[in-house]
Design a protein around this motif. Structure first.
Motif, PDB file in Angstrom:
ATOM      1  N   VAL A 139      81.969  37.547  51.463  1.00 44.21           N
ATOM      2  CA  VAL A 139      82.080  39.042  50.471  1.00 44.21           C
ATOM      3  C   VAL A 139      82.142  39.860  51.179  1.00 44.21           C
ATOM      4  N   PHE A 197      82.190  44.129  42.608  1.00 46.39           N
ATOM      5  CA  PHE A 197      81.825  42.880  42.740  1.00 46.39           C
ATOM      6  C   PHE A 197      81.450  42.235  41.561  1.00 46.39           C
ATOM      7  N   PHE A 203      85.165  42.880  51.616  1.00 47.80           N
ATOM      8  CA  PHE A 203      84.490  44.398  51.114  1.00 47.80           C
ATOM      9  C   PHE A 203      84.531  45.337  52.412  1.00 47.80           C
ATOM     10  N   SER A 251      78.218  46.824  41.399  1.00 44.94           N
ATOM     11  CA  SER A 251      78.062  45.144  41.258  1.00 44.94           C
ATOM     12  C   SER A 251      76.864  44.743  39.874  1.00 44.94           C
ATOM     13  N   LEU A 298      75.917  45.946  48.178  1.00 43.92           N
ATOM     14  CA  LEU A 298      77.024  46.055  47.828  1.00 43.92           C
ATOM     15  C   LEU A 298      76.579  47.700  47.426  1.00 43.92           C
ATOM     16  N   LYS A 328      88.546  44.161  44.561  1.00 43.52           N
ATOM     17  CA  LYS A 328      87.904  43.555  43.349  1.00 43.52           C
ATOM     18  C   LYS A 328      87.859  42.062  43.408  1.00 43.52           C
ATOM     19  N   VAL A 329      85.940  41.640  43.666  1.00 41.72           N
ATOM     20  CA  VAL A 329      85.217  40.317  43.460  1.00 41.72           C
ATOM     21  C   VAL A 329      85.101  39.854  42.244  1.00 41.72           C
TER      22      VAL A 329
END
Length: 507
Positions: free
Chosen positions: A328, A179, A332, A95, A88, A5-6
């Motif tokens: 990023v 994201f 991932f 996202s 992503l 998780k970002v």
């Protein structure tokens, strides 16, 4: 696959000296101060261009503004440019983008349409917000005087409505990889927040800096024209800098960010959190206001904090927004696309290893839909952690030693000392090499031959005789060589290099 998780949080027009954790205790930013305690605070982080859209173009595509048609406000990105949400999502990462986008060519507020690759259920650009309001509410939301005339409630603000959506996303997606971008407009003007925040700064005088008295004698001509708008206001004896609404919105957005951080702690305690701002504001330093075609620290040096790689650390190395998208991807566990022009700082996050020898900053035009802000002012700059060189193509150039002159008062561009000559030539070479390596469409011999470095080696019609074709193989066929019609072997090469090699193979 591990669930990763970002959360990417950004603000608009927030200087490093508007955060308590950067050494400014008068600034009430407890949430971001807490984030800094829990993560890594970068001391030398820089935007790629000190303007809203160009800064965002680099952050969310991994390409410099000049490479993705994002070099001015009010320009839609090129159709063949993929944002990181698209990349992503195509790899199975949920996202979502909540907040100010400013990359669709729809001027300041956007088009109100979800950009490619993001979850449409959470899309909420500024046009979406305005369309929730009556005409009267829209108008007052854009007037600074509303702060005094009306009792502005938190629920009315754009920041609050972004926060609510972000908290909802975190709760509902706690079990997934994701994201999430939360992009606040605050503390950008015209300013809107509840009185309890701006009243904290009622009567407060923002500290004067020595460079507010810069009379620009040895600075570029376009800075002097820009400064005419201020009439050197900071030099007047009665001048007081009291930006209570600006600072109030600064503390208000920190409060809203705090609620997102609390939700992350509850629903995604293992999330990596990245926070930054797009650029700063001159606030009368060097007799200038707002932002524009200058490379001064006040607008290019931005805050950057990353949580998830150790607590209460500082990073002293130069980093750039151009590093964030590849980082990023790295987080991932995905390959960094060749078309991304920065390097991942993932290893630097892990062990402090310096990633960038140089960071690069640019300027093209402030905006294309409106007059003002100097029109077309091509600038390219490079910084090595101590020295900053700015090549102002249409005026004169600058060199600053930020170690000895952190307020950039002394322009060393004409210094003939052995040390300064070495620095100028080294930085100039790095800058030019980067322009050619990244297919800068404005590259040419005129950047090479400067009054302080009369190098005419490349003063030819074809300049460096190089070709660099685009490599975006995740979404496009391999490009073909113009000379042979065959797929390219080396994207970066001398002109006609492939043709010459192919000719040798013919019977």
């Amino acid at each position: 696959m591990d669930k990763k998780k970002v959360i990417f949080i950004m603000t608009d027009t927030q200087r490093t000296d508007m955060l308590g954790c950067y050494g400014y205790p008068d600034m009430k930013t407890p949430s971001l101060d807490r984030l800094a305690q829990d993560g890594i605070r970068f001391e030398k982080a820089y935007t790629t261009q000190p303007v809203c859209q160009p800064a965002r173009s680099a952050i969310f595509t991994g390409s410099y503004p000049h490479s993705c048609a994002g070099w001015s406000n009010c320009m839609g990105l090129s159709d063949n440019v993929q944002n990181i949400g698209r990349r992503l999502t195509d790899q199975g990462i949920h996202s979502a983008y909540i907040g100010k986008w400013h990359l669709d060519g729809g001027d300041y507020f956007g088009l109100g349409r979800c950009a490619d690759g993001w979850d449409p259920d959470y899309w909420y650009d500024m046009r979406c917000y305005l369309e929730e309001l009556t005409e009267e509410e829209r108008y007052l939301s854009r007037q600074t005087e509303s702060m005094e005339k009306y009792d502005i409630k938190e629920e009315f603000t754009y920041a609050h409505r972004c926060t609510v959506r972000a908290m909802d996303f975190l709760e509902k997606n706690r079990d997934d990889s994701f994201f999430l971008v939360v992009s606040y407009d605050e503390p950008h003007g015209p300013f809107l927040c509840p009185k309890e925040f701006w009243s904290m700064y009622d009567g407060y005088e923002f500290p004067h800096k020595a460079n507010m008295l810069d009379t620009l004698e040895d600075k570029p001509a376009h800075h002097k024209i820009w400064a005419k708008d201020t009439y050197m206001a900071a030099a007047r004896e009665d001048f007081k800098l009291q930006p209570k609404y600006y600072l109030g919105c600064n503390s208000f957005v920190d409060y809203e960010i705090g609620k997102v951080l609390d939700a992350a702690e509850e629903y995604a305690p293992d999330a990596i959190i990245i926070y930054t701002s797009d650029h700063g504001d001159m606030l009368y330093s060097h007799s200038l206001t707002s932002k524009g075609p200058a490379m001064y620290e006040e607008i290019t040096h931005i805050p950057l904090i990353i949580k998830g790689f150790g607590e209460n650390r500082t990073d002293p190395h130069p980093v750039s927004h151009i590093n964030l998208a590849p980082t990023v991807m790295d987080i991932f566990g995905l390959p960094v696309p060749k078309v991304m022009e920065g390097s991942s700082i993932y290893r630097e996050l892990l062990d402090g290893t310096r990633t960038n020898e140089y960071v690069f900053i640019e300027f093209g035009r402030y905006e294309v839909d409106h007059d003002g802000f100097g029109g077309y002012q091509p600038v390219r700059a490079v910084y090595d952690g101590r020295y900053k060189l700015a090549v102002n193509l249409m005026t004169s150039d600058e060199l600053y030693d930020l170690q000895e002159d952190p307020q950039e008062l002394v322009n060393l561009i004409n210094s003939q000392t052995e040390e300064h000559m070495e620095v100028k030539l080294r930085l100039h070479k790095a800058l030019l090499d980067n322009m050619y390596a990244t297919r800068d469409p404005f590259r040419g011999y005129y950047w090479e031959n400067r009054p302080w470095h009369p190098d005419t080696a490349y003063q030819t019609w074809d300049s460096r005789l190089m070709t660099r074709q685009r490599e975006n193989t995740e979404y496009e066929p391999v490009q073909l060589d113009y000379s042979t019609g065959l797929p390219i072997v080396n994207a970066v090469r001398l002109k006609n290099e492939s043709e010459a090699k192919f000719a040798k193979k013919k019977p």
